[in-house]
Design a protein around this motif. Structure first.
Motif, PDB file in Angstrom:
ATOM      1  N   TYR B  17       0.890  -1.173   0.000  1.00 42.04           N
ATOM      2  CA  TYR B  17       0.000   0.000   0.000  1.00 42.04           C
ATOM      3  C   TYR B  17       0.917   1.209   0.000  1.00 42.04           C
ATOM      4  CZ  TYR B  17      -3.826  -3.072   1.415  1.00 42.04           C
ATOM      5  OH  TYR B  17      -4.767  -4.053   1.466  1.00 42.04           O
ATOM      6  N   LYS B  20       4.191   1.160   1.933  1.00 41.16           N
ATOM      7  CA  LYS B  20       4.153   0.136   2.977  1.00 41.16           C
ATOM      8  C   LYS B  20       4.027  -1.261   2.363  1.00 41.16           C
ATOM      9  CE  LYS B  20       1.637  -1.084   7.117  1.00 41.16           C
ATOM     10  NZ  LYS B  20       0.429  -0.838   7.880  1.00 41.16           N
ATOM     11  N   VAL B  22       3.271  -4.919   2.336  1.00 36.93           N
ATOM     12  CA  VAL B  22       2.409  -5.707   3.217  1.00 36.93           C
ATOM     13  C   VAL B  22       2.576  -7.212   2.986  1.00 36.93           C
ATOM     14  CG1 VAL B  22       0.021  -6.206   3.816  1.00 36.93           C
ATOM     15  CG2 VAL B  22       0.729  -3.866   3.453  1.00 36.93           C
ATOM     16  N   SER B  42      -3.892 -10.621  13.610  1.00 36.10           N
ATOM     17  CA  SER B  42      -4.410  -9.403  12.971  1.00 36.10           C
ATOM     18  C   SER B  42      -3.294  -8.628  12.281  1.00 36.10           C
ATOM     19  CB  SER B  42      -5.021  -8.492  14.036  1.00 36.10           C
ATOM     20  OG  SER B  42      -6.391  -8.586  13.985  1.00 36.10           O
ATOM     21  N   GLY B  43      -3.593  -8.129  11.108  1.00 33.82           N
ATOM     22  CA  GLY B  43      -2.623  -7.266  10.420  1.00 33.82           C
ATOM     23  C   GLY B  43      -1.544  -8.029   9.691  1.00 33.82           C
ATOM     24  N   CYS B  44      -1.663  -9.332   9.588  1.00 33.73           N
ATOM     25  CA  CYS B  44      -0.595 -10.079   8.929  1.00 33.73           C
ATOM     26  C   CYS B  44      -0.772 -10.117   7.420  1.00 33.73           C
ATOM     27  CB  CYS B  44      -0.521 -11.499   9.491  1.00 33.73           C
ATOM     28  SG  CYS B  44      -1.937 -12.499   9.038  1.00 33.73           S
ATOM     29  N   GLY B  45      -1.890  -9.624   6.927  1.00 27.55           N
ATOM     30  CA  GLY B  45      -2.038  -9.519   5.477  1.00 27.55           C
ATOM     31  C   GLY B  45      -3.015 -10.512   4.875  1.00 27.55           C
ATOM     32  N   LYS B  46      -3.842 -11.166   5.689  1.00 24.62           N
ATOM     33  CA  LYS B  46      -4.783 -12.151   5.158  1.00 24.62           C
ATOM     34  C   LYS B  46      -5.790 -11.487   4.210  1.00 24.62           C
ATOM     35  CE  LYS B  46      -6.395 -13.097   9.291  1.00 24.62           C
ATOM     36  NZ  LYS B  46      -5.661 -12.183  10.162  1.00 24.62           N
ATOM     37  N   SER B  47      -6.391 -10.419   4.685  1.00 24.99           N
ATOM     38  CA  SER B  47      -7.391  -9.751   3.844  1.00 24.99           C
ATOM     39  C   SER B  47      -6.744  -9.205   2.579  1.00 24.99           C
ATOM     40  CB  SER B  47      -8.039  -8.591   4.598  1.00 24.99           C
ATOM     41  OG  SER B  47      -8.658  -9.062   5.749  1.00 24.99           O
ATOM     42  N   THR B  48      -5.567  -8.646   2.728  1.00 26.98           N
ATOM     43  CA  THR B  48      -4.887  -8.085   1.564  1.00 26.98           C
ATOM     44  C   THR B  48      -4.681  -9.158   0.503  1.00 26.98           C
ATOM     45  OG1 THR B  48      -3.764  -6.531   3.013  1.00 26.98           O
ATOM     46  CG2 THR B  48      -2.848  -6.836   0.816  1.00 26.98           C
ATOM     47  N   ILE B  60      -8.094   1.019  -4.041  1.00 28.95           N
ATOM     48  CA  ILE B  60      -7.348   1.794  -3.048  1.00 28.95           C
ATOM     49  C   ILE B  60      -6.188   2.497  -3.737  1.00 28.95           C
ATOM     50  CG2 ILE B  60      -5.953   1.619  -0.956  1.00 28.95           C
ATOM     51  CD1 ILE B  60      -7.692  -0.921  -0.357  1.00 28.95           C
TER      52      ILE B  60
HETATM   53  N1  LIG Z   1      -6.040   0.571   2.672  1.00 29.76           N
HETATM   54  C1  LIG Z   1      -4.869   0.385   3.321  1.00 29.76           C
HETATM   55  N2  LIG Z   1      -3.918   1.338   3.230  1.00 29.76           N
HETATM   56  C2  LIG Z   1      -2.743   1.170   3.895  1.00 29.76           C
HETATM   57  N3  LIG Z   1      -2.446   0.121   4.645  1.00 29.76           N
HETATM   58  C3  LIG Z   1      -3.351  -0.870   4.778  1.00 29.76           C
HETATM   59  C4  LIG Z   1      -4.613  -0.776   4.115  1.00 29.76           C
HETATM   60  N4  LIG Z   1      -5.331  -1.880   4.419  1.00 29.76           N
HETATM   61  C5  LIG Z   1      -4.544  -2.621   5.232  1.00 29.76           C
HETATM   62  N5  LIG Z   1      -3.359  -2.022   5.438  1.00 29.76           N
HETATM   63  C6  LIG Z   1      -2.238  -2.522   6.246  1.00 29.76           C
HETATM   64  O1  LIG Z   1      -1.825  -3.726   5.698  1.00 29.76           O
HETATM   65  C7  LIG Z   1      -1.520  -4.657   6.700  1.00 29.76           C
HETATM   66  C8  LIG Z   1      -2.302  -5.907   6.465  1.00 29.76           C
HETATM   67  O2  LIG Z   1      -3.677  -5.632   6.642  1.00 29.76           O
HETATM   68  P1  LIG Z   1      -4.815  -6.716   6.432  1.00 29.76           P
HETATM   69  O3  LIG Z   1      -4.580  -7.390   5.154  1.00 29.76           O
HETATM   70  O4  LIG Z   1      -6.101  -6.054   6.600  1.00 29.76           O
HETATM   71  O5  LIG Z   1      -4.552  -7.709   7.654  1.00 29.76           O
HETATM   72  P2  LIG Z   1      -5.476  -8.858   8.255  1.00 29.76           P
HETATM   73  O6  LIG Z   1      -6.670  -8.974   7.387  1.00 29.76           O
HETATM   74  O7  LIG Z   1      -4.616 -10.035   8.276  1.00 29.76           O
HETATM   75  O8  LIG Z   1      -5.844  -8.430   9.628  1.00 29.76           O
HETATM   76  C9  LIG Z   1      -1.838  -4.005   8.027  1.00 29.76           C
HETATM   77  O9  LIG Z   1      -0.638  -3.555   8.602  1.00 29.76           O
HETATM   78  C10 LIG Z   1      -2.688  -2.846   7.656  1.00 29.76           C
HETATM   79  O10 LIG Z   1      -2.417  -1.753   8.501  1.00 29.76           O
END
Ligand SMILES: Nc1ncnc2c1ncn2[C@@H]1O[C@H](COP(=O)(O)OP(=O)(O)O)[C@@H](O)[C@H]1O
Ligand SMILES: [Mg+2]
Lengths: 635, 255
Positions: B17, B20, B22, B42-48, B60
């Motif tokens: 992102y 950053k 990820v 949390s925050g490990c990048g699963k959703s990403t 985004i």
């Molecule tokens: N739209 C975004 N812009 C910048 N950073 C993001 C965005 N969405 C998520 N992140 C960052 O990317 C990392 C992974 O997020 P995410 O994939 O949501 O994690 P998870 O789903 O595993 O909790 C996190 O550090 C989060 O802060």
């Protein structure tokens, strides 16, 4: 509250509250501020109501006098007379539109040549006068000064010649010759240039030629026009007598009011001598009741004549409608003729009803308070300061406000919402950062400055454009009035676009991005997402934006006062869409214009307050509705 | 790991992102018609990672693939000539917070079909009914198809979102913590639904709930700090993890 619950009755304890805390003081400070605004709002409302509500009894008395003195009786006939005059004027306009339309070429040429010459004389006039006045022997011309003035004149002349108006219907050669003849004019020449007079003569000749085949129409119109003369003289005869009666009654009313003031002063006076003096004064000023019976009887004797005149007019009108041509060749003329033909049956129907109305009229019928209310709310005339009768009907003002708002909203809603949708949904960040502040900046322009621009630039430009041949199909073109509903509406649109834009943009922005995300994840394109998901979700917010824009438009004063043309009349809807190019007056404008000039406490003054109350109520309702929509969106 | 045909193949994927970073060098093979779970703190990048599969991250600003590729049925989805709408019609998605549109139940389910230009009422009726049946919602809503979707309970709204996502018969279904906002009973219903749905769809589910992963998934990937630490059959990963970090996580020592 029982005694043991009252803290002051209890023994002191560890958690005892002490003194007046700082926090409480801050709380009271803000509470008092909020309270103050509410109190002020309440005071404003009370003040408005106090000044305004006195209007209705006052107006009731005026309407009573209107009836007792017989003005109302005369107006029965006068109304038809006015309708007759209007019809005559429409027919005449149709007649001239037909003639001028047929010799449009000559007319344009003549108009353009004289417009060019007039522009020249307007610009050079002042310097030329100076030269002329100072070169007379009597003013003992000073040669040095005269030389200066002449140089000045030559300079102005050169400037004027360099900036002449366009003449699309003159050939290049004609234009050049005309300009040359103007250039070589003697300073003291007062005749129009030969070319200008020639063109004028050509035009007149053409008019005469075109008038020939229309002779039948001309004489029809003339006979219609003269059919009203009997009624007209009757009305002016009756007018004089009823005005005299009305003045008598009004004089008596004033004396009566003075007497009441004296009596009130007397009963308030402490000194017995003083009181006695005031009492006598009050008694002597007791007005003799004015004789209204006699004049009214005389007036009512005119009944048979009135009825006869109406019957004659009706017969003539029924005959003449059959003699009018069914259509005319020129667009504008045909439209006017159609309008006349359309209102003709109503005119005749009114004439037919009149004898019954004349017979039924009674000078002593009571005027209830509700009459003054309904006459205010549904009255078609706002006439003040006239010698006949003042009427306070708000329809012309409400119609003006409404029509201006329609123009403004028709322009501002698509623009404002369109811009909001674009900026929020499709624009690049760079475009957003440019477009948003610019649109919002419009709001910072003082409305009086916009008014200026409206008069000087927009009104003039629009009028010039309306003279273009290629635009003559637009109803209302060429414009008769530079300041009209449309110009005012355009400026108000400009003022309300930022309101609508900002609020609509907020509403769209507040739609959770989860909606748009879900929509795109389902395979919808960006445009589909915007129109099928985002805008429907923002709909009530957008509606609120439109309503608040409407509130802004209807409450705006300065621009309409400057640009709407300020003619107090219900627009003439026979002009079709051209109605929007007529001047009008508005609810806000009338207050701003008249409040400073009316005597305080008069019926007129109070009428303006009632208009104010009405505006207040309308704007309040609009805002309240808008807030309902905003709240609905939050849920 | 039960080997079948591959639905999604991820090769050395890195994702950022803006500045950053990820995801770091992620490689996975996701089998068709099975349930694959992504777990991790949390925050490990699963959703990403999940959101890369239908390129919804494109929304985004600044989000970009910095290295690697994703092949869906052997087609690189980051090619410039990809029709995103068509891609997303083939890959449905269900979000963490249920988010039906402010429309009727029927219109919600029919949304993707209408967006694809299919508007014939008789066709839509059948598809909507089918989708609602597949999402185990039909019996609860058949009498009020044209009422607002907001009148449903949370669990029902999430199942509506599932119905909406499968209405267009996608091949792959992405689910980002679909039960996170639901109560246990509603969660149970969705889990039951998953075992039905996997007969037809390739399902990838992100979950925080380890028990849920063991109950529903065939394969599990454990992610940590933007990397896939371990990937294998669910049974093996939970009972016999190879990596110490995985072991620490599945035994609840951190997370
Ligand atoms: N739209 C975004 N812009 C910048 N950073 C993001 C965005 N969405 C998520 N992140 C960052 O990317 C990392 C992974 O997020 P995410 O994939 O949501 O994690 P998870 O789903 O595993 O909790 C996190 O550090 C989060 O802060
Ligand atoms: Mg997540």
């Amino acid at each position: 509250m029982s005694p043991e619950e009252n803290p002051s009755d209890l023994a002191p304890h560890r958690f005892q509250k002490r003194g007046f805390s700082y926090e409480r003081a801050i709380k009271y400070f803000f509470a008092s501020n909020a309270g103050l605004t509410i109190v002020i709002l309440a005071l404003i409302i009370i003040f408005l109501l106090k000044e305004g509500l006195g209007f209705f009894p006052g107006y009731q008395r005026e309407l009573q006098v209107y009836r007792i003195a017989g003005l109302e009786f005369v107006d029965i006939s006068r109304k038809n007379l006015t309708a007759h005059e209007q019809l005559t004027s429409v027919l005449n306009r149709a007649y001239y539109a037909e003639i001028n339309g047929r010799c449009i070429k000559q007319m344009r040429r003549s108009q353009e040549a004289s417009a060019l010459f007039n522009a020249y004389t307007d610009q050079t006039g002042p310097t030329r006068d100076l030269v002329l006045n100072n070169s007379q022997a009597a003013s003992s011309p000073n040669s040095e000064m005269l030389k200066n003035l002449k140089a000045n004149y030559e300079q102005q002349k050169a400037k004027a010649l360099a900036s002449l108006t366009a003449t699309p219907h003159l050939t290049q050669m004609e234009r050049r010759d005309l300009i040359e003849s103007v250039r070589s004019r003697a300073v003291n020449d007062t005749d129009d240039p030969l070319f200008v007079t020639t063109l004028a003569e050509e035009f007149t000749a053409a008019q005469h030629k075109q008038a020939e085949p229309l002779q039948a129409l001309r004489s029809t119109i003339d006979s219609f026009s003269s059919a009203g003369s009997e009624l007209s003289s009757l009305v002016s005869e009756m007018t004089e007598s009823v005005i005299a009666t009305k003045e008598k009654i009004q004089g008596a009313d004033i004396l009566e009011k003075d007497r009441k003031t004296l009596l009130a002063a007397a009963s308030g006076a402490k000194d017995p001598v003083e009181r006695e003096k005031l009492m006598t004064e009050a008694r002597t000023s007791l007005a003799d009741k004015p004789d209204v019976e006699g004049p009214i009887q005389l007036l009512l004797e005119h009944r048979p004549d009135c009825i006869k005149a109406h019957t004659a007019l009706r017969d003539a009108s029924t005959r003449i409608i059959g003699q009018l041509p069914s259509s005319l060749t020129q667009l504008e003329a045909a439209r006017l003729l159609k309008a006349a033909r359309h209102s003709w049956p109503f005119f005749i129907a009114d004439l037919e009803k009149t004898p019954a109305a004349i017979n039924a009229w009674k000078p002593d019928a009571p005027v209830p308070l509700t009459d003054s209310i309904s006459s205010f709310l549904t009255g078609k005339d706002w006439v003040t300061g006239g010698e006949w009768q003042d009427f306070y009907g708000i329809l012309p003002l409400a119609a003006g406000s409404l029509m201006i708002s329609i123009v403004a909203l028709v322009l501002a809603i698509p623009t404002g919402i369109g811009a909001a949708v674009y900026v929020n949904q499709f624009a690049s960040p760079w475009e957003q950062s440019v477009v948003k502040p610019i649109i919002e900046f419009i709001q910072a322009i003082p409305s009086v400055v916009l008014g200026f621009i409206g008069i000087l630039v927009f009104g003039t430009v629009l009028r010039d454009i309306s003279l273009w041949d290629s635009l003559q199909w637009i109803p209302g073109f060429p414009l008769e009035e530079r300041l009209n509903i449309f110009t005012a509406g355009c400026l108000l649109a400009l003022m309300s676009i930022p309101t609508i834009f900002s609020l609509a943009e907020d509403a769209i922005n507040n739609v959770p991005s989860a909606y748009a995300e879900a929509s795109e994840a389902l395979g919808a394109s960006q445009v589909q997402t915007t129109f099928r998901v985002v805008i429907p979700a923002a709909f009530s917010g957008i509606l609120a934006a439109v309503l608040l824009g409407f509130g802004r438009v209807i409450g705006e004063t300065m621009v309409v006062l400057l640009v709407a043309g300020n003619r107090i009349k219900i627009p003439d809807f026979t002009a079709g869409l051209g109605t929007f190019f007529q001047p009008c007056h508005t609810l806000t404008g009338i207050i701003a214009q008249e409040l400073g000039e009316v005597p305080m406490g008069s019926v007129h003054y109070r009428a303006l307050f009632v208009v104010g109350i009405l505006l207040f109520a309308v704007v309040l309702t609009i805002n309240a509705t808008a807030h309902r929509f905003v709240n609905k969106m939050k849920h | 790991m039960v080997k079948t045909s591959t639905a999604i193949q991820i090769n050395n994927l890195s994702f950022a992102y803006g500045a950053k970073q990820v995801l770091h060098d992620v490689s996975l093979e996701i089998p068709a018609r099975q349930v694959t779970a992504f777990i991790g703190p949390s925050g490990c990048g699963k959703s990403t990672l999940l959101r890369c599969f239908n390129r919804i991250n494109d929304r985004i600003p600044g989000a970009k693939l910095t290295a690697g590729s994703i092949l869906v049925h052997d087609i690189d989805i980051n090619r410039t000539d990809i029709d995103l709408q068509e891609l997303r019609r083939r890959i449905g998605m269900v979000f963490q917070k249920y988010n039906p549109f402010a429309k009727s139940i029927y219109d919600n389910v029919a949304f993707s079909l209408r967006a694809a230009g299919r508007t014939k009422r008789s066709v839509l009726d059948g598809i909507v009914e089918n989708a609602l049946k597949n999402a185990a919602l039909w019996d609860e809503v058949k009498s009020r198809l044209h009422a607002s979707a907001f009148g449903l309970s949370g669990g029902q709204q999430q199942r509506l979102c599932i119905a909406r996502a499968i209405a267009n018969q996608p091949e792959i279904l992405l689910m980002d913590e679909p039960c996170a906002a639901l109560d246990p009973l509603a969660t149970l219903k969705i889990e039951e639904l998953l075992s039905e749905l996997k007969k037809q769809y390739t399902i990838i589910i992100v979950t925080h709930n380890l028990a849920q992963a063991t109950r529903c998934s065939d394969n599990t990937a454990f992610m940590y700090l933007g990397k896939v630490i371990e990937y294998g059959s669910t049974m093996q990963l939970f009972e016999n993890p190879k990596e110490p970090q995985t072991e620490a996580y599945v035994t609840g020592k951190f997370g």
